[in-house]
Design a protein around this motif. Structure first.
Motif, PDB file in Angstrom:
ATOM      1  N   GLN A 168       0.858  -1.179   0.000  1.00  0.00           N
ATOM      2  CA  GLN A 168       0.000   0.000   0.000  1.00  0.00           C
ATOM      3  C   GLN A 168       0.893   1.227   0.000  1.00  0.00           C
ATOM      4  O   GLN A 168       1.797   1.329   0.829  1.00  0.00           O
ATOM      5  N   GLN A 169       0.657   2.120  -0.946  1.00  0.00           N
ATOM      6  CA  GLN A 169       1.459   3.340  -0.956  1.00  0.00           C
ATOM      7  C   GLN A 169       1.249   4.087   0.347  1.00  0.00           C
ATOM      8  O   GLN A 169       0.127   4.253   0.817  1.00  0.00           O
ATOM      9  N   SER A 170       2.343   4.527   0.965  1.00  0.00           N
ATOM     10  CA  SER A 170       2.266   5.205   2.244  1.00  0.00           C
ATOM     11  C   SER A 170       2.754   6.636   2.107  1.00  0.00           C
ATOM     12  O   SER A 170       3.522   6.958   1.210  1.00  0.00           O
ATOM     13  N   VAL A 171       2.285   7.469   3.018  1.00  0.00           N
ATOM     14  CA  VAL A 171       2.796   8.826   3.103  1.00  0.00           C
ATOM     15  C   VAL A 171       4.077   8.781   3.929  1.00  0.00           C
ATOM     16  O   VAL A 171       4.105   8.217   5.029  1.00  0.00           O
ATOM     17  N   THR A 172       5.125   9.351   3.403  1.00  0.00           N
ATOM     18  CA  THR A 172       6.399   9.397   4.119  1.00  0.00           C
ATOM     19  C   THR A 172       6.624  10.804   4.635  1.00  0.00           C
ATOM     20  O   THR A 172       6.670  11.756   3.861  1.00  0.00           O
ATOM     21  N   ILE A 173       6.759  10.919   5.944  1.00  0.00           N
ATOM     22  CA  ILE A 173       7.012  12.207   6.579  1.00  0.00           C
ATOM     23  C   ILE A 173       8.413  12.145   7.162  1.00  0.00           C
ATOM     24  O   ILE A 173       8.669  11.418   8.124  1.00  0.00           O
ATOM     25  N   ASP A 216       6.408  28.612  14.367  1.00  0.00           N
ATOM     26  CA  ASP A 216       5.947  28.835  15.732  1.00  0.00           C
ATOM     27  C   ASP A 216       7.157  28.819  16.664  1.00  0.00           C
ATOM     28  O   ASP A 216       8.298  28.998  16.212  1.00  0.00           O
ATOM     29  N   ALA A 217       6.919  28.602  17.943  1.00  0.00           N
ATOM     30  CA  ALA A 217       8.008  28.649  18.926  1.00  0.00           C
ATOM     31  C   ALA A 217       9.096  27.625  18.656  1.00  0.00           C
ATOM     32  O   ALA A 217      10.237  27.785  19.118  1.00  0.00           O
ATOM     33  N   PHE A 218       8.792  26.566  17.914  1.00  0.00           N
ATOM     34  CA  PHE A 218       9.767  25.515  17.623  1.00  0.00           C
ATOM     35  C   PHE A 218      10.569  25.792  16.353  1.00  0.00           C
ATOM     36  O   PHE A 218      11.480  25.049  16.030  1.00  0.00           O
ATOM     37  N   GLY A 219      10.188  26.827  15.617  1.00  0.00           N
ATOM     38  CA  GLY A 219      10.907  27.174  14.407  1.00  0.00           C
ATOM     39  C   GLY A 219      10.059  26.981  13.169  1.00  0.00           C
ATOM     40  O   GLY A 219       8.811  26.995  13.228  1.00  0.00           O
ATOM     41  N   ASN A 220      10.731  26.807  12.040  1.00  0.00           N
ATOM     42  CA  ASN A 220      10.041  26.573  10.776  1.00  0.00           C
ATOM     43  C   ASN A 220       9.779  25.089  10.615  1.00  0.00           C
ATOM     44  O   ASN A 220      10.688  24.271  10.811  1.00  0.00           O
ATOM     45  N   GLY A 221       8.563  24.750  10.248  1.00  0.00           N
ATOM     46  CA  GLY A 221       8.226  23.337  10.149  1.00  0.00           C
ATOM     47  C   GLY A 221       7.074  23.084   9.211  1.00  0.00           C
ATOM     48  O   GLY A 221       6.664  23.947   8.426  1.00  0.00           O
ATOM     49  N   THR A 222       6.564  21.871   9.321  1.00  0.00           N
ATOM     50  CA  THR A 222       5.457  21.433   8.475  1.00  0.00           C
ATOM     51  C   THR A 222       4.404  20.744   9.332  1.00  0.00           C
ATOM     52  O   THR A 222       4.744  19.930  10.199  1.00  0.00           O
ATOM     53  N   LYS A 223       3.174  21.092   9.084  1.00  0.00           N
ATOM     54  CA  LYS A 223       2.040  20.420   9.711  1.00  0.00           C
ATOM     55  C   LYS A 223       1.482  19.419   8.707  1.00  0.00           C
ATOM     56  O   LYS A 223       1.081  19.789   7.606  1.00  0.00           O
ATOM     57  N   THR A 279       6.498  18.460  12.270  1.00  0.00           N
ATOM     58  CA  THR A 279       7.945  18.269  12.152  1.00  0.00           C
ATOM     59  C   THR A 279       8.598  19.628  11.915  1.00  0.00           C
ATOM     60  O   THR A 279       7.975  20.538  11.358  1.00  0.00           O
ATOM     61  N   TYR A 280       9.853  19.746  12.347  1.00  0.00           N
ATOM     62  CA  TYR A 280      10.538  21.036  12.283  1.00  0.00           C
ATOM     63  C   TYR A 280      11.947  20.859  11.745  1.00  0.00           C
ATOM     64  O   TYR A 280      12.618  19.852  12.016  1.00  0.00           O
ATOM     65  N   SER A 281      12.380  21.872  11.024  1.00  0.00           N
ATOM     66  CA  SER A 281      13.722  21.867  10.468  1.00  0.00           C
ATOM     67  C   SER A 281      14.760  21.749  11.571  1.00  0.00           C
ATOM     68  O   SER A 281      14.753  22.506  12.543  1.00  0.00           O
TER      69      SER A 281
END
Length: 799
Positions: free
Chosen positions: A142-147, A205-212, A231-233
């Motif tokens: 099954q194709q999965s989303v990779t984060i 946000d307070a943790f820096g640049n990231g992705t939701k 996740t955050y850079s």
């Protein structure tokens, strides 16, 4: 507007793809592999004899339309635990542990994640260790989303099953995790949902640049569920939470991470840490052997190998709405059969609750779980400190951080207790002013704190004459000291139903917290509803009196009473204990308005951090070696709270008539925890006065707390169960400090590997000073020390 919304919500969209299934017997067999009958297998066959001396293997051709990451589910049979090697396209293999399925014709499954090319691929299954793998029924793709996050870390989300795996580097630690929400019905990410899609958005946000990263799930007759990952850079950790959306989405329990499959690299001393909710009733932290772990702790756990120090930390960074529980069940030396992190935890013995957790977001259309932190590092201690720092960022302080010197001082509860008088209090001030003149913090002051029974100095009680208290405050100031006071703002000790609440016209019975219709008594005191105007009125009244007297420190006690789940609260927008706690503590903080150093005693371990500067790490402790050991159990496993509080504290250091060795140990407990608050009755002369003049004026010792800004030492080891570690260490400037406490009844010799405490094992350290005796020595490779019974040594190693 549409373009902005699209950019924010949907930078990438992946819809559910139909899974592809391949029978193992459809592949090419080689070596000793053969096809065997299996009535419970699909197709009634399975492939066996994989591995072994003939290196049996099966190579299964698969085809996918899109290159990318895929979740591979392996259906297998085995009567005992075995390992199967998975190799895509003759590349790098991954060894997958397969638990016993129940027999050679009983099918179980496991999953892994692999990258495939667009078009034709070959997946080889064998066992390259010389042993045999399990028999294989079939595989499913099954194709999965990779984060991806951090340095080579990944979350693989299976859009077909609603489950996810987590890998740190090349180590897959968490498998088949899923989310569960309990509302009027139970909702699970892997059951009932027929559509799952992925979207992402950039965040700062307070943790820096990231992705939701958002997985949105829909199904007929089901409330929409969203599993969210952050996740955050540059960050090697991630956060996850779950939301339930739609009318009726309010919940009393939400888990964004539930799994029966956690496997850590095998180690020499695997541990799982049970963390308490508060510091009441002489509770202890417990670092259990991982194989025997079976508990639900509060807010966070650490699962680690004490030998290598590799460790996984999982816990909540939000504490204003939910009480979070962490259930851990060991399954062998290095794996768990249950790891569940969930909002909605209550327990009579852990959270002190007499009823279930309140419902969250009553009447709303979207309900969110607590945000959960997940991190795996080469040193579990570093990971815990990272967690502490993340908690401080996720829930910023409601009160300002303390920018003055590390608190040093005295508290009356250590020995004076109910015998407190103005004469005694001023005599204590005189002792420090005249006979202990170099016991001062970096601000050249001390806090002289009146604990319970301060009202002995208030003629007429809380509504009476506070002039003696004002006299005391002024006397402290005249000697260069700062006066402190004590209060428990959320409890009624009198339990007088008809009594009038001070500063209000309400009767006490109107503001008692109730469970199942009855008032709640805890620790001998009756809990008061933190949202009730009577409770608030009393807070405003007494804090106003304390401020008028000129107090510059306040010790707040029995704060956990404000966090209790209740039948209801006066404020009908509040439905959970932690919501009530937030309301109450914000009100106390608003009344104090930054005028005092704020110190918490009995209170929730994590939720209190927003509202105070300093917190006692454990419950009451006084003088002997056993009480020092009790306190240092909490420092051993809770030292990382230094990253969410300005200071953590070992409670009053009472010397009394104990042997000097035990007094040195008690002094050390304060130094390694952070602050130095002593507690003997210095209005009289005794053995304790001589001890204080010696220990409390040792400048080498005091400089640790002064120059290290009162930050707790790290434990060297974390394998002591519910007992304290014996070794603590910290670095301050060019000094490495090592504290060694022998809690035993006989002398003990320690051989301490310098590398284990963070020093260069090949270097020679020529300036090693023991700070109680002043004796100097050298060390190379290791430090060999004999510590007498119930005694301690603190070494300062210059590098």
């Amino acid at each position: 507007m549409k373009n902005t919304l699209f950019t924010f919500l949907c930078l990438l969209l992946v819809s559910t793809a139909f899974p592809q299934t391949y029978e193992a017997e459809s592949g090419t067999l080689s070596g000793g592999a053969n096809i065997q009958s299996c009535s419970s297998c699909s197709g009634s066959n399975q492939v066996g004899y994989l591995g072994g001396p003939t290196n049996g293997m099966v190579s299964i051709p698969v085809s996918v339309n899109v290159a990318g990451n895929y979740t591979l589910t392996i259906y297998y049979c085995t009567a005992d635990p075995r390992t199967i090697f998975v190799t895509p396209n003759n590349g790098v293999y991954t060894g997958i542990n397969c638990a016993a399925s129940g027999g050679w014709t009983t099918v179980d499954s496991t999953t892994t994640d692999l990258a495939l090319n667009a078009g034709n691929n070959i997946i080889r299954l064998d066992n390259g260790q010389g042993g045999y793998g399990p028999n294989i029924d079939k595989i499913k793709l099954q194709q999965s989303v990779t984060i991806s996050f951090g340095s080579g870390n990944s979350i693989f989300y299976n859009l077909s099953t609603g489950t996810y795996n987590v890998s740190f580097g090349n180590k897959q630690l968490i498998k088949d995790a899923y989310a569960v929400c309990n509302s009027d019905a139970a909702y699970s990410s892997y059951t009932g949902y027929t559509s799952r899609s992925y979207s992402s958005a950039s965040i700062t946000d307070a943790f820096g640049n990231g992705t939701k990263h958002i997985i949105t799930m829909n199904g007929s007759g089901l409330l929409q569920m969203q599993q969210v990952f952050y996740t955050y850079s540059g960050k090697d950790y991630f956060f996850t939470e779950v939301l339930l959306n739609g009318n009726g989405s309010n919940c009393y329990r939400m888990s964004p991470l539930t799994t029966a499959k956690v496997t850590l690299p095998a180690g020499g001393d695997m541990r799982a840490l049970n963390v308490p909710f508060d510091n009441d009733a002489w509770v202890r932290y417990n670092a259990l052997s991982m194989a025997s772990a079976n508990f639900t702790g509060a807010e966070v756990t650490g699962i680690y190998d004490n030998t290598s120090r590799n460790g996984l930390i999982v816990g909540s960074v939000e504490h204003t709405t939910w009480k979070t529980g962490v259930t851990v069940t060991g399954n062998g030396a290095s794996s768990l059969s249950n790891l569940t992190v969930f909002g909605g935890f209550t327990s009579a013995t852990v959270t002190r609750d007499g009823r279930g957790h309140g419902w969250v977001n009553v009447g709303g259309t979207s309900c969110k779980s607590p945000k959960i932190f997940v991190d795996y590092e080469s040193d579990w201690r570093t990971a815990f400190e990272t967690y502490g720092s993340a908690t401080a960022l996720a829930e910023p302080r409601y009160v300002s951080s303390w920018t003055h010197g590390t608190p040093f001082g005295w508290n009356s509860w250590g020995a004076v207790q109910s015998n407190l008088t103005l004469a005694k209090a001023t005599s204590v001030v005189d002792f420090f002013a005249n006979n202990c003149t170099t016991f001062r913090n970096s601000d050249n002051t001390l806090y002289i704190d009146l604990d319970s029974y301060w009202d002995n100095l208030a003629s007429g009680g809380w509504t009476g004459d506070f002039s003696q208290l004002t006299t005391f405050v002024n006397y402290c100031k005249s000697k260069g000291f700062k006066a402190g006071i004590y209060w428990a703002p959320f409890v009624d000790w009198g339990k007088n139903a008809g009594g009038t609440v001070e500063g209000t016209s309400y009767q006490y019975q109107s503001c008692w917290t109730k469970v199942n219709g009855s008032p709640v008594d805890l620790d001998g005191a009756r809990a008061m509803d933190p949202t009730h105007p009577a409770t608030k009125g009393r807070i405003a009244y007494l804090i106003g009196k304390f401020k008028a007297c000129g107090f510059e420190m306040i010790k707040l006690d029995f704060l956990a009473h404000a966090s209790l789940e209740a039948d209801s609260y006066y404020d009908n927008t509040i439905h959970t204990g932690m919501e009530a706690f937030r309301k109450g503590m914000e009100y106390v903080s608003d009344q104090l308005a930054g005028t005092m150093l704020t110190y918490a005693a009995i209170s929730p371990n994590l939720a209190t951090a927003r509202y105070v500067n300093m917190r006692r790490i454990a419950c009451d402790a006084y003088k002997d070696i056993s009480e020092t050991g009790y306190t240092l159990n909490s420092t051993t496993y809770g030292w990382w709270q230094k990253n969410i509080y300005n200071y953590i504290d070992a409670d009053h250091l009472v010397f009394s008539t104990e042997p000097l060795a035990e007094n040195r140990a008690r002094m050390t407990s304060g130094i390694v925890t952070g602050t130095l608050i002593t507690g003997d009755d210095y209005s009289t002369t005794g053995a304790w006065t001589t001890t204080a003049q010696s220990l409390l004026q040792n400048q080498d010792l005091l400089n640790i707390s002064r120059n290290g800004n009162g930050k707790a030492f790290q434990p060297v080891e974390g394998n002591t169960g519910d007992q304290p570690n014996e070794l603590f260490t910290t670095t301050i400037g060019n000094y490495q400090y090592l504290a060694i406490i022998n809690f035993g009844s006989a002398a003990k010799t320690y051989t301490i590997n310098l590398a284990r405490i963070g020093l260069n094992p090949t270097a020679t350290y020529s300036a090693v000073k023991e700070l109680f005796t002043g004796v100097t020595s050298t060390a190379s490779g290791s430090l060999n020390v004999t510590v007498p019974a119930s005694d301690t040594k603190i070494y300062r190693i210059t590098f």
